[in-house]
Design a protein around this motif. Structure first.
Motif, mmCIF file in Angstrom:
data_model
loop_
_atom_site.group_PDB
_atom_site.id
_atom_site.type_symbol
_atom_site.label_atom_id
_atom_site.label_comp_id
_atom_site.label_asym_id
_atom_site.label_seq_id
_atom_site.Cartn_x
_atom_site.Cartn_y
_atom_site.Cartn_z
ATOM 1 N N GLY A 328 0.813 -1.212 0.000
ATOM 2 C CA GLY A 328 0.000 0.000 0.000
ATOM 3 C C GLY A 328 0.843 1.257 0.000
ATOM 4 N N PHE A 329 0.397 2.273 0.694
ATOM 5 C CA PHE A 329 1.146 3.531 0.735
ATOM 6 C C PHE A 329 1.029 4.159 2.120
ATOM 7 C CE2 PHE A 329 -3.118 4.627 -0.819
ATOM 8 C CZ PHE A 329 -3.472 5.695 -0.005
ATOM 9 N N GLU A 330 1.960 5.054 2.409
ATOM 10 C CA GLU A 330 1.943 5.854 3.625
ATOM 11 C C GLU A 330 1.693 7.307 3.250
ATOM 12 O OE1 GLU A 330 5.720 5.278 5.420
ATOM 13 O OE2 GLU A 330 5.192 3.359 6.355
ATOM 14 N N LEU A 331 0.925 8.008 4.042
ATOM 15 C CA LEU A 331 0.698 9.428 3.824
ATOM 16 C C LEU A 331 1.797 10.227 4.499
ATOM 17 C CD1 LEU A 331 -3.168 9.608 4.341
ATOM 18 C CD2 LEU A 331 -1.911 9.758 2.184
ATOM 19 N N ARG A 332 2.254 11.272 3.819
ATOM 20 C CA ARG A 332 3.364 12.086 4.325
ATOM 21 C C ARG A 332 2.969 13.555 4.505
ATOM 22 N NH1 ARG A 332 8.215 9.213 3.277
ATOM 23 N NH2 ARG A 332 7.750 7.047 3.858
ATOM 24 N N GLY A 333 1.696 13.831 4.670
ATOM 25 C CA GLY A 333 1.268 15.208 4.896
ATOM 26 C C GLY A 333 0.747 15.873 3.642
ATOM 27 N N ARG A 334 0.226 17.066 3.807
ATOM 28 C CA ARG A 334 -0.356 17.812 2.702
ATOM 29 C C ARG A 334 0.731 18.402 1.815
ATOM 30 N NH1 ARG A 334 -5.717 17.269 1.902
ATOM 31 N NH2 ARG A 334 -6.084 19.464 1.474
ATOM 32 N N ALA A 335 0.378 18.620 0.557
ATOM 33 C CA ALA A 335 1.289 19.292 -0.367
ATOM 34 C C ALA A 335 1.476 20.739 0.093
ATOM 35 C CB ALA A 335 0.727 19.241 -1.783
ATOM 36 N N ASP A 336 2.505 21.379 -0.443
ATOM 37 C CA ASP A 336 2.871 22.714 0.017
ATOM 38 C C ASP A 336 1.710 23.688 -0.140
ATOM 39 O OD1 ASP A 336 4.800 24.327 1.162
ATOM 40 O OD2 ASP A 336 5.340 25.213 -0.764
ATOM 41 N N ARG A 337 1.478 24.500 0.929
ATOM 42 C CA ARG A 337 0.424 25.506 0.916
ATOM 43 C C ARG A 337 1.061 26.861 1.172
ATOM 44 N NH1 ARG A 337 -2.476 23.506 5.818
ATOM 45 N NH2 ARG A 337 -0.389 22.697 6.209
ATOM 46 N N ILE A 338 0.749 27.835 0.335
ATOM 47 C CA ILE A 338 1.365 29.153 0.417
ATOM 48 C C ILE A 338 0.289 30.190 0.737
ATOM 49 C CG2 ILE A 338 2.679 30.925 -0.779
ATOM 50 C CD1 ILE A 338 4.274 28.407 -0.291
ATOM 51 N N VAL A 339 0.557 31.033 1.742
ATOM 52 C CA VAL A 339 -0.299 32.180 2.027
ATOM 53 C C VAL A 339 0.593 33.414 2.099
ATOM 54 C CG1 VAL A 339 -1.998 30.814 3.288
ATOM 55 C CG2 VAL A 339 -0.106 31.870 4.533
ATOM 56 N N LYS A 340 -0.038 34.585 2.044
ATOM 57 C CA LYS A 340 0.709 35.838 2.172
ATOM 58 C C LYS A 340 0.400 36.470 3.519
ATOM 59 C CE LYS A 340 2.119 37.685 -2.248
ATOM 60 N NZ LYS A 340 2.129 38.885 -3.121
ATOM 61 N N ILE A 341 1.465 36.719 4.301
ATOM 62 C CA ILE A 341 1.364 37.397 5.587
ATOM 63 C C ILE A 341 2.290 38.604 5.538
ATOM 64 C CG2 ILE A 341 1.660 37.220 8.080
ATOM 65 C CD1 ILE A 341 -0.547 35.414 7.104
ATOM 66 N N ALA A 342 1.732 39.786 5.743
ATOM 67 C CA ALA A 342 2.542 41.020 5.699
ATOM 68 C C ALA A 342 3.326 41.107 4.392
ATOM 69 C CB ALA A 342 3.482 41.100 6.898
ATOM 70 N N GLU A 343 2.643 40.738 3.299
ATOM 71 C CA GLU A 343 3.225 40.782 1.948
ATOM 72 C C GLU A 343 4.353 39.782 1.744
ATOM 73 O OE1 GLU A 343 1.785 42.539 -0.419
ATOM 74 O OE2 GLU A 343 0.347 43.157 1.111
ATOM 75 N N LYS A 344 4.531 38.856 2.671
ATOM 76 C CA LYS A 344 5.565 37.831 2.549
ATOM 77 C C LYS A 344 4.905 36.491 2.257
ATOM 78 C CE LYS A 344 8.776 40.750 3.797
ATOM 79 N NZ LYS A 344 9.788 41.266 2.819
ATOM 80 N N ARG A 345 5.482 35.723 1.330
ATOM 81 C CA ARG A 345 4.982 34.392 1.035
ATOM 82 C C ARG A 345 5.426 33.436 2.147
ATOM 83 N NH1 ARG A 345 3.527 32.787 -4.038
ATOM 84 N NH2 ARG A 345 4.750 30.869 -3.878
ATOM 85 N N VAL A 346 4.455 32.744 2.735
ATOM 86 C CA VAL A 346 4.732 31.847 3.854
ATOM 87 C C VAL A 346 4.218 30.460 3.500
ATOM 88 C CG1 VAL A 346 4.291 31.357 6.293
ATOM 89 C CG2 VAL A 346 4.564 33.728 5.520
ATOM 90 N N SER A 347 5.077 29.474 3.610
ATOM 91 C CA SER A 347 4.685 28.085 3.388
ATOM 92 C C SER A 347 4.122 27.521 4.687
ATOM 93 C CB SER A 347 5.885 27.242 2.933
ATOM 94 O OG SER A 347 5.569 25.865 3.018
ATOM 95 N N LEU A 348 2.816 27.258 4.711
ATOM 96 C CA LEU A 348 2.206 26.681 5.900
ATOM 97 C C LEU A 348 2.770 25.291 6.173
ATOM 98 C CD1 LEU A 348 -1.536 27.737 5.496
ATOM 99 C CD2 LEU A 348 0.342 28.945 6.629
ATOM 100 N N THR A 349 3.090 24.568 5.122
ATOM 101 C CA THR A 349 3.665 23.236 5.294
ATOM 102 C C THR A 349 5.002 23.312 6.023
ATOM 103 O OG1 THR A 349 2.582 22.463 3.277
ATOM 104 C CG2 THR A 349 4.438 21.164 4.083
ATOM 105 N N ALA A 350 5.845 24.283 5.623
ATOM 106 C CA ALA A 350 7.151 24.422 6.280
ATOM 107 C C ALA A 350 7.013 24.869 7.728
ATOM 108 C CB ALA A 350 8.014 25.420 5.494
ATOM 109 N N VAL A 351 6.074 25.780 7.977
ATOM 110 C CA VAL A 351 5.864 26.249 9.354
ATOM 111 C C VAL A 351 5.377 25.099 10.228
ATOM 112 C CG1 VAL A 351 4.501 27.786 10.812
ATOM 113 C CG2 VAL A 351 5.451 28.627 8.661
#
Length: 555
Positions: A328-351
């Protein structure tokens, strides 16, 4: 006849003697067919094509749903009736059927006095269902489904799980207004001749009352429900299912203690339908196995799917990362998600990854907030070490330690500014940590929830009465106390959240206020729930502060 074929011809077949139960009362199959016929006649006579359905009772819901389909119209399933959902529905549908007040500008549709007779099979290629859900984004999404997608999935579920619960009644703690509940709680029993319990199970003690006399049962549950099991053992169930969100590892020991087996976890989404399953019994594999008919492959760490539960025949790239393993397979989390905070691109996945690596946290969710400005919020469950720091040096010290973990991940201007520390992640009644539900935790009027303890027939919630709560303003400046009306508001709020209460507030009884609650202390709110009555009691090391019962109308 396959389950899919039975669903397509449900209203044309000879009805079973008993199709389901309302608590301890059997519901005749003939009465269900008649009620569905009344809905069919009502929808057929209406000039509109799209109808929102919202019922508490699963048999009433099923009758209206098949009435819509048999009339050749489209059913919309809102996951809730919040003001935002009502407003969005009002511009998209032509009518409303259910036991809740309709959205603005929509007149309710009532069943006709005389039932129509179903004289044809349903068109399985017709796009007759729209799932209207906020999901994890907080914005309502309309997801259309062909009947074939739903009915073929029921056939797959019976192939995968039918042998584990032959003839068992189906009970559920999840709502049929979402895909998981619709499939497992309503369509699966209707397609296979299993008895369908119309009422929702709120606490595990309800099993005795809701299981038909002499019958075995399966429980369709959510991770939120299975994470709060009472202190009992050896509950007699043929099988337990869990879906809608990941089942925490910490919930497995209690499931094994109470049920004698791990739940069958089903992985999927409103968009994909059911994808795979696993059952983490001791010694069993922990990877996911595809449901019958579902194909999968890994591309650039992304999970790709091809399935009869999808509208398209090609491969679909899911939002999850995965790795192939034997069997079968193992899940490794969601794909990268990007939002803008204070005009900066922030990866929610990395945070999230950086915070999860901290020994101070056991679990967390990120919440992009817009008020009073764009900023990142964190709803987190501290580890034992995290709570020790929290208690010794305060909430601010724990928040600063977590921000320090993000120094190499997020620019300082975009660091999370608001933290909410809880004993467990908040879930809605479907077991999902939606953005809407997580966002409620940042309401400044909510007390800090420090601990949750199951009790017989209820729960004990330990609250920290923060002096900064706005409810203390003006009440009273020299000697602040928590007003009685605030205590009632909190009892109702936590009661609705913990027990899934949906009825309108109808009154109070046995109300007593014995001792004032002052700030900067821990207070326990003990809640118990019986149909229509929420018992509450505030107490602390000082003694009992208040008690009473809140009454709720039956939805």
């Amino acid at each position: 006849m396959t389950p899919a074929e039975r669903l397509a011809s449900l209203l044309t077949l000879p009805p079973p003697d008993v199709i389901g139960w309302r608590r301890r009362e059997p519901v005749a199959g003939a009465e269900f067919i008649k009620q569905a016929g009344r809905w069919q006649a009502a929808f057929a006579a209406h000039p509109g094509q799209r109808f929102a359905l919202y019922f508490q009772d699963s048999l009433s819901f099923a009758a209206a749903l098949f009435g819509v389909w048999q009339a050749g119209k489209q059913a919309w399933l809102p996951g809730d009736l919040t003001p935002a959902s009502r407003q969005a529905l009002a511009s998209r549908v032509d009518g409303f059927a259910g036991d809740a007040p309709p959205p603005p500008e929509l007149a309710p549709v009532e069943p006709a006095s005389a039932p129509a007779v179903a004289d044809r099979l349903l068109d399985v290629e017709a796009q007759q269902l729209v799932v209207f859900t906020s999901g994890s984004t907080g914005q309502p999404q309309a997801l259309p489904k062909r009947l074939r997608q739903l009915f073929d999935e029921i056939t797959a579920l019976e192939q995968a799980f039918g042998a584990t619960a032959p003839g068992a009644a189906v009970l559920a703690s999840v709502s049929h207004q979402h895909v998981y509940g619709l499939l497992f709680r309503v369509l699966w029993p209707l397609a296979t001749g299993r008895a369908l319990q119309a009422q929702s199970l709120v606490v595990l003690e309800d099993l005795v009352e809701l299981t038909p006399p002499g019958a075995r049962a399966v429980l369709i549950a959510s991770p939120a429900h299975l994470s709060r099991l009472p202190l009992v053992e050896n509950v007699a169930l043929d099988q337990v299912f869990s879906s809608g969100a990941p089942l925490p590892d910490a919930a497995l020991p209690d499931c094994l203690r109470v049920f004698g087996r791990a739940p069958i976890e089903v992985y999927g989404s409103s968009e994909t339908g059911g994808v795979a399953w696993r059952q983490r019994n001791p010694g069993a594999p922990v990877h996911w196995q595809a449901l019958p008919g579902v194909e999968w492959r890994i591309e650039d760490e992304g999970l790709c799917l091809r399935s009869p539960h999808l509208d398209e025949t090609g491969w679909m790239v899911s939002a999850d990362r995965a790795a192939a393993v034997e069997g079968g397979f193992e899940l490794r989390g969601r794909a990268d998600r990007i939002v803008k905070i204070a005009e900066k691109r922030v990866s929610l996945t990395a945070v999230e990854a950086a915070l999860r690596a901290s020994p101070l946290l056991a679990d967390l969710r990120l919440v992009p907030l817009t008020e009073p400005r764009e900023q990142l919020g964190v709803v987190a469950v501290p580890s034992e070490a995290g709570w020790q720091l929290h208690d010794a040096q305060g909430k601010r010290a724990l928040a600063e330690a977590l921000r320090a973990c993000l120094a190499d991940v997020v620019e300082r201007v975009a660091l999370p500014r608001r933290f909410r520390f809880l004993p467990e992640l908040p879930f809605n009644t479907q077991g999902k940590s939606t953005q809407a539900r997580l966002g409620q935790e940042f309401d400044p009027r909510r007390p800090a929830l420090r601990a949750i303890q199951p009790t017989e027939g209820g729960q004990d919630l330990t609250l920290f009465i923060d002096p900064a709560l706005p409810q203390f303003e003006g009440h009273f400046p020299e000697h602040p106390i928590l007003a009685g009306v605030v205590q009632l508001e909190w009892a109702e709020m936590f009661g609705r959240e913990r027990f899934g209460i949906t009825g309108e507030f109808a009154g109070m009884e046995a109300l007593k206020f014995q001792r004032v609650i002052t700030p900067d202390r821990l207070v326990t709110l003990s809640l118990t729930w019986a149909p229509g009555k929420l018992g509450f009691r505030y107490h602390s090391a000082q003694g009992q502060h208040a008690s009473g019962r809140l009454l709720f109308a039956t939805p």
